[in-house]
Design a protein around this motif. Structure first.
Motif, mmCIF file in Angstrom:
data_model
loop_
_atom_site.group_PDB
_atom_site.id
_atom_site.type_symbol
_atom_site.label_atom_id
_atom_site.label_comp_id
_atom_site.label_asym_id
_atom_site.label_seq_id
_atom_site.Cartn_x
_atom_site.Cartn_y
_atom_site.Cartn_z
ATOM 1 N N ASP A 15 1.037 -1.261 0.069
ATOM 2 C CA ASP A 15 -0.074 0.074 -0.051
ATOM 3 C C ASP A 15 0.933 1.270 0.121
ATOM 4 O OD1 ASP A 15 -2.238 -1.435 -0.033
ATOM 5 O OD2 ASP A 15 -2.461 -1.412 2.189
ATOM 6 N N LYS A 16 2.153 1.235 0.370
ATOM 7 C CA LYS A 16 2.905 2.458 0.500
ATOM 8 C C LYS A 16 3.719 2.467 -1.128
ATOM 9 C CE LYS A 16 4.841 4.551 3.180
ATOM 10 N NZ LYS A 16 4.574 5.833 3.562
ATOM 11 N N LEU A 17 3.583 1.704 -1.920
ATOM 12 C CA LEU A 17 3.905 1.740 -3.449
ATOM 13 C C LEU A 17 3.168 2.221 -4.238
ATOM 14 C CD1 LEU A 17 6.171 -1.566 -3.157
ATOM 15 C CD2 LEU A 17 7.052 0.519 -2.437
ATOM 16 N N PRO A 18 3.739 2.778 -5.347
ATOM 17 C CA PRO A 18 2.786 3.282 -6.331
ATOM 18 C C PRO A 18 2.050 2.070 -7.252
ATOM 19 C CG PRO A 18 5.066 3.552 -7.000
ATOM 20 C CD PRO A 18 5.109 3.276 -5.718
ATOM 21 N N LYS A 19 0.935 2.466 -7.841
ATOM 22 C CA LYS A 19 0.278 1.323 -8.407
ATOM 23 C C LYS A 19 0.240 1.821 -9.807
ATOM 24 C CE LYS A 19 -1.090 -0.440 -4.401
ATOM 25 N NZ LYS A 19 -0.520 0.482 -3.574
ATOM 26 N N LEU A 20 0.862 0.744 -10.705
ATOM 27 C CA LEU A 20 0.826 0.841 -12.279
ATOM 28 C C LEU A 20 -0.336 0.140 -12.731
ATOM 29 C CD1 LEU A 20 4.654 0.743 -12.786
ATOM 30 C CD2 LEU A 20 3.068 2.875 -12.620
ATOM 31 N N GLN A 50 -10.671 3.227 -26.451
ATOM 32 C CA GLN A 50 -9.435 4.013 -25.553
ATOM 33 C C GLN A 50 -8.321 2.982 -25.067
ATOM 34 O OE1 GLN A 50 -10.094 5.802 -21.600
ATOM 35 N NE2 GLN A 50 -9.532 7.955 -22.567
ATOM 36 N N ALA A 51 -6.955 3.618 -25.246
ATOM 37 C CA ALA A 51 -5.946 2.662 -24.419
ATOM 38 C C ALA A 51 -5.380 3.637 -23.462
ATOM 39 C CB ALA A 51 -5.022 2.213 -25.310
ATOM 40 N N ALA A 52 -4.910 3.093 -22.310
ATOM 41 C CA ALA A 52 -4.594 4.143 -21.221
ATOM 42 C C ALA A 52 -3.544 3.505 -20.398
ATOM 43 C CB ALA A 52 -5.767 4.619 -20.425
ATOM 44 N N LEU A 53 -2.436 4.153 -19.961
ATOM 45 C CA LEU A 53 -1.363 3.788 -18.943
ATOM 46 C C LEU A 53 -1.227 4.692 -17.839
ATOM 47 C CD1 LEU A 53 0.824 1.588 -18.274
ATOM 48 C CD2 LEU A 53 2.420 3.029 -19.723
ATOM 49 N N GLY A 54 -1.563 4.236 -16.670
ATOM 50 C CA GLY A 54 -1.449 5.201 -15.540
ATOM 51 C C GLY A 54 -0.875 4.536 -14.372
ATOM 52 N N VAL A 55 -0.797 5.484 -13.428
ATOM 53 C CA VAL A 55 -0.108 5.304 -11.900
ATOM 54 C C VAL A 55 -1.000 6.099 -10.928
ATOM 55 C CG1 VAL A 55 1.276 7.429 -12.423
ATOM 56 C CG2 VAL A 55 1.961 5.371 -10.789
ATOM 57 N N GLN A 56 -0.944 5.461 -9.742
ATOM 58 C CA GLN A 56 -1.696 6.104 -8.684
ATOM 59 C C GLN A 56 -0.794 5.677 -7.199
ATOM 60 O OE1 GLN A 56 -5.585 4.542 -7.846
ATOM 61 N NE2 GLN A 56 -6.211 6.570 -7.086
ATOM 62 N N TRP A 57 -0.584 6.630 -6.628
ATOM 63 C CA TRP A 57 0.269 6.590 -5.440
ATOM 64 C C TRP A 57 -0.320 7.292 -4.278
ATOM 65 C CZ3 TRP A 57 6.062 7.924 -6.250
ATOM 66 C CH2 TRP A 57 6.810 7.284 -4.927
ATOM 67 N N GLU A 116 -1.872 9.687 -15.805
ATOM 68 C CA GLU A 116 -2.405 8.698 -16.996
ATOM 69 C C GLU A 116 -2.146 9.430 -18.494
ATOM 70 O OE1 GLU A 116 -6.382 6.282 -16.880
ATOM 71 O OE2 GLU A 116 -6.651 8.026 -17.908
ATOM 72 N N VAL A 117 -1.638 8.228 -19.054
ATOM 73 C CA VAL A 117 -1.331 8.640 -20.724
ATOM 74 C C VAL A 117 -2.298 7.782 -21.468
ATOM 75 C CG1 VAL A 117 0.238 8.519 -22.575
ATOM 76 C CG2 VAL A 117 0.925 9.023 -20.339
ATOM 77 N N PHE A 118 -3.170 8.588 -22.229
ATOM 78 C CA PHE A 118 -4.234 7.822 -22.792
ATOM 79 C C PHE A 118 -4.617 8.138 -24.448
ATOM 80 C CE2 PHE A 118 -6.158 11.247 -20.813
ATOM 81 C CZ PHE A 118 -7.110 11.843 -21.828
ATOM 82 N N ASN A 119 -5.089 7.210 -24.979
ATOM 83 C CA ASN A 119 -5.234 7.318 -26.659
ATOM 84 C C ASN A 119 -6.670 7.102 -26.715
ATOM 85 O OD1 ASN A 119 -5.155 6.817 -29.478
ATOM 86 N ND2 ASN A 119 -3.261 7.648 -29.291
#
Length: 493
Positions: A94-99, A143-150, A331-334
């Motif tokens: 839970d302390k680490l970023p989620k990709l 849509q295609a997306a690549l994201g991170v949540q921290w 997030e990077v998305f197309n």
């Protein structure tokens, strides 16, 4: 008669020269042939003995090594430790970023439109409105997306959860050390009980042999009219009782074999031989330990302390769960109308703050619950300390009692053997009774049995004393300071 005797004498004298005329080599050949004939069965017997494979001897160390590899309780303990380790890993995650990566598709009846431009002509009467439209959705879109949540800040909720899982993991590790010690104690006690049963079987067989020998003597006396038939019957009953005792002793050996195999966790009887049981062991030295460190090696106490600390950490995490939380995302998305988006390629960043001011009192109730649990565990620690003191005291008293009984039982066996020898001698000399022999043999049986019990009670109580103190070479706390206690050989660790 006289002449016949002389004739025979003369015949023997005449035969002697004939024997002396026999060639020496013929006597030698005959002797060699006889020796060869006698040697053939012995050689065959030796050959069969050499072909029979020798099985290893099952010692206490071998039994403990097999238990470490085969006992299911130890395998279950390893599984519980692994579960706690993975729970700790989950809390740390839970302390680490989620990709994450995402693909999405949407379909609708027709393309969506919204007004884009509105123009009003003030010269017209009534005024005219000119409007245009813009698309806000497509009939078919992907849509295609690549994201991170921290999670950047959790008011201590995540940190305290990690601390709680860490304490729980260490508590389970410590508790399973005690599981290993329990398995070790069970193996040792089962081994000693098996050797006790085998020693009692040997006593029963020896007594049965003495009974049969005495029965043979009584029958001879009865044959020549020295004793009455009732004495023969009485000894026959004694022999039958000895045979029943042998049967019971053999059954006890079989049962103890099964108990040892259960403690070890694998088949033993078909693979190992046992050393001869020790029926007259010297008393072992009494162990000594420091009262100040009496509880240093008991894993239960440390496990309870870890559980108490884990409960306090959970209470702190519950209290922090209503505090502010800051989450960062990107997030990077197309997006496009085709299956692989190609029309719009962009990115976005987000930073959010959330503060749960009120949750209906749930977090507050959890705080009180786990604080009360910590108080409960503190009381359990004090109770276990008293239980440890009782277990150590009882085990030590049993050990001291068994040591003293060995000396007394050894003297008792010596006296009973002499008494039986004298009773048997008096009976043979017709100055004693058959009842005296039977009573002396019963006393000898009891004395030998009590010596066997004293020897193996000493071994078992010493294993129980080590278990009560938490002494073990295989299963011990890595960070514990061992007390000044004696090992199994009586030497101080």
């Amino acid at each position: 008669m006289y002449n016949g005797g002389n004739a025979s004498f003369v015949g023997r004298e005449k035969a002697r020269p004939i024997r002396r005329l026999m060639p020496v080599y013929k006597e030698t050949i005959a002797a060699l042939l006889a020796a060869a004939v006698l040697a053939v069965p012995a050689a065959a017997k030796d050959g069969r003995a050499s072909k029979r494979p020798e099985r290893p001897v099952l010692t206490t160390e071998t039994a403990l090594e097999l238990a470490c590899a085969n006992n299911p309780s130890l395998a279950a303990a390893e599984a519980r430790i692994e579960q706690a380790r993975q729970q700790l890993a989950q809390a740390r995650a839970d302390k680490l970023p989620k990709l994450y990566a995402a693909l999405a598709g949407a379909w609708q009846g027709e393309e969506g439109k919204v007004p884009a431009v509105v123009t009003v002509d003030p010269k017209s009467d009534p005024p005219k409105v000119f409007s245009g439209y813009a698309l806000n959705s497509f009939e078919e879109a992907y849509q295609a997306a690549l994201g991170v949540q921290w999670l950047l800040f959790s008011s201590g909720a995540v940190e305290n959860t990690i601390a709680a899982r860490t304490m729980a993991f260490r508590g389970i590790q410590t508790r399973e050390v005690r599981t290993g010690q329990a398995v070790e104690n069970a193996v040792l006690v089962s081994y000693y009980n098996l050797q006790r049963a085998r020693a009692k079987l040997a006593v029963a067989e020896e007594v049965l042999a003495l009974s049969k020998e005495h029965l043979s003597q009584v029958r001879n006396f009865f044959k020549y009219g020295v004793v009455a038939q009732d004495e023969v019957l009485r000894v026959e009953v004694d022999v039958s009782n000895g045979e029943l005792n042998v049967i019971s002793a053999k059954n006890a050996v079989d049962v103890r074999w099964r108990a040892l195999e259960r403690a070890v966790g694998t088949e033993l009887r078909s693979k190992f031989d046992l050393p001869e049981p020790d029926r007259n062991a010297a008393p072992k030295d009494a162990p000594h330990w420091d009262e100040a460190s009496l509880y240093a090696l008991r894993p239960e106490l440390k496990a309870l302390d870890f559980s108490r600390r884990a409960a306090l950490a959970v209470a702190a995490a519950s209290r922090a769960s209503t505090g502010p939380k800051i989450v960062a995302g990107g997030e990077v998305f197309n997006t496009g109308r085709d299956f692989w988006p190609d029309d719009l390629d962009t990115w976005k960043l987000s930073l959010s703050l959330r503060w749960d001011f009120y949750d209906g009192g749930k977090a507050r109730a959890q705080v009180k619950e786990y604080r009360a649990r910590a108080q409960e565990l503190l009381a359990q620690i004090e109770d276990v300390k008293r239980q440890v003191a009782l277990e150590v005291s009882s085990a030590q008293l049993n050990f001291e009692s068994a040591r003293q009984r060995i000396d007394v039982a050894s003297r008792q066996v010596a006296s009973a053997q002499e008494d039986y020898r004298m009773a048997l001698l008096r009976y043979k000399s017709s100055v004693g009774t058959n009842l005296d022999v039977l009573d002396a043999r019963t006393a000898l049986t009891n004395a030998r049995t009590q010596l066997v019990d004293a020897v193996y009670d000493m071994n078992s109580s010493r294993a129980d004393l080590d278990y009560a103190l938490g002494l073990s070479e295989r299963f011990k706390l890595p960070d514990a300071v061992p007390p000044a206690a004696a090992g199994r050989n009586g030497a101080k660790n």
